[in-house]
Design a protein around this motif. Structure first.
Motif, PDB file in Angstrom:
ATOM      1  N   HIS A 191       0.865  -1.176   0.000  1.00 41.16           N
ATOM      2  CA  HIS A 191       0.000   0.000   0.000  1.00 41.16           C
ATOM      3  C   HIS A 191       0.905   1.230   0.000  1.00 41.16           C
ATOM      4  N   LEU A 192       0.879   1.962  -1.100  1.00 38.55           N
ATOM      5  CA  LEU A 192       1.774   3.110  -1.278  1.00 38.55           C
ATOM      6  C   LEU A 192       1.004   4.413  -1.142  1.00 38.55           C
ATOM      7  N   TYR A 193       1.703   5.432  -0.628  1.00 36.17           N
ATOM      8  CA  TYR A 193       1.098   6.755  -0.482  1.00 36.17           C
ATOM      9  C   TYR A 193       2.137   7.811  -0.823  1.00 36.17           C
ATOM     10  N   SER A 194       1.685   8.864  -1.461  1.00 35.61           N
ATOM     11  CA  SER A 194       2.546  10.005  -1.740  1.00 35.61           C
ATOM     12  C   SER A 194       2.116  11.156  -0.842  1.00 35.61           C
ATOM     13  N   VAL A 195       2.986  11.563   0.044  1.00 32.16           N
ATOM     14  CA  VAL A 195       2.678  12.673   0.942  1.00 32.16           C
ATOM     15  C   VAL A 195       2.541  13.960   0.130  1.00 32.16           C
ATOM     16  N   ARG A 196       3.449  14.171  -0.801  1.00 38.41           N
ATOM     17  CA  ARG A 196       3.439  15.386  -1.616  1.00 38.41           C
ATOM     18  C   ARG A 196       2.225  15.444  -2.545  1.00 38.41           C
ATOM     19  N   GLN A 197       1.960  14.354  -3.248  1.00 39.76           N
ATOM     20  CA  GLN A 197       0.882  14.341  -4.245  1.00 39.76           C
ATOM     21  C   GLN A 197      -0.479  13.949  -3.646  1.00 39.76           C
ATOM     22  N   ARG A 198      -0.465  13.356  -2.477  1.00 40.76           N
ATOM     23  CA  ARG A 198      -1.673  12.902  -1.774  1.00 40.76           C
ATOM     24  C   ARG A 198      -2.511  11.907  -2.581  1.00 40.76           C
ATOM     25  N   HIS A 199      -1.826  10.921  -3.125  1.00 43.55           N
ATOM     26  CA  HIS A 199      -2.547   9.837  -3.783  1.00 43.55           C
ATOM     27  C   HIS A 199      -2.020   8.492  -3.289  1.00 43.55           C
TER      28      HIS A 199
END
Length: 180
Positions: free
Chosen positions: A76-84
């Motif tokens: 499960h991946l998350y991008s803090v910067r892009q919020r996706h």
């Protein structure tokens, strides 16, 4: 960027690796072969338009008789910067239950991979310290596998008596919370 768009671009870039893409209840899952998981993870982490800098979770799944290959490792991946967010489901066969480690990409994968190894017996190649994390080192089998006996091993674990003895010994250090 929409997770479905990310999945579509991933399928274009890694044509031979993406098995299929699913969308369920707002989550997008990309089902992959295991051969290039490190390349795909590195790409998703480093590409500025994706910037998946946070591995929220990594876990194993055992489908036993329901699906071939039997196992999956789910990222499960998350991008803090892009919020996706994006989910990667990577197929792992019963005959060769191994996959390359992503610890060099996300340091937090260390303990997640150890737990997956401990519970399912999936080996993470090039892991810096692959050993049991929940079960004792001398434990036999992998308790989250669907074919693991419900009652546990047939014989009592060798270290059980020692654990009982230590528990009794350390009772003297328990905090007594009775009111006087």
């Amino acid at each position: 960027m929409d997770p479905a768009e990310i999945a579509a671009e991933l399928k274009e870039r890694f044509v031979d690796e993406v098995v299929h893409i699913s969308k369920f209840r707002g989550q997008v899952g990309v089902y992959l072969k295991k051969t290039r998981i490190v390349d795909i993870a590195r790409y998703l982490h480093d590409a500025p338009q994706y910037s998946f800098d946070y591995l929220k979770d990594l876990c194993g799944v055992d489908y036993m008789d329901l699906k071939v290959p039997r196992f999956e490792v789910v990222y499960h991946l998350y991008s803090v910067r892009q919020r996706h967010m994006l989910r990667l489901n990577v197929q792992v066969s019963e005959n060769a239950p191994d996959i390359d480690s992503v610890v060099d990409i996300w340091a937090g994968a260390n303990w997640h991979e150890r737990e997956c190894y401990d519970m399912y017996g999936i080996v993470f190649n090039n892991h810096p310290d692959l050993r049991r994390i929940l079960m004792p080192e001398d434990w036999e089998g992998h308790p989250q596998r669907k074919d693991y006996p419900m009652a546990g091993p047939e014989e009592e674990w060798r270290g059980f008596k020692e654990v009982e003895r230590k528990a009794e010994e350390f009772k003297k250090y328990q905090w007594n919370q009775t009111k006087t």
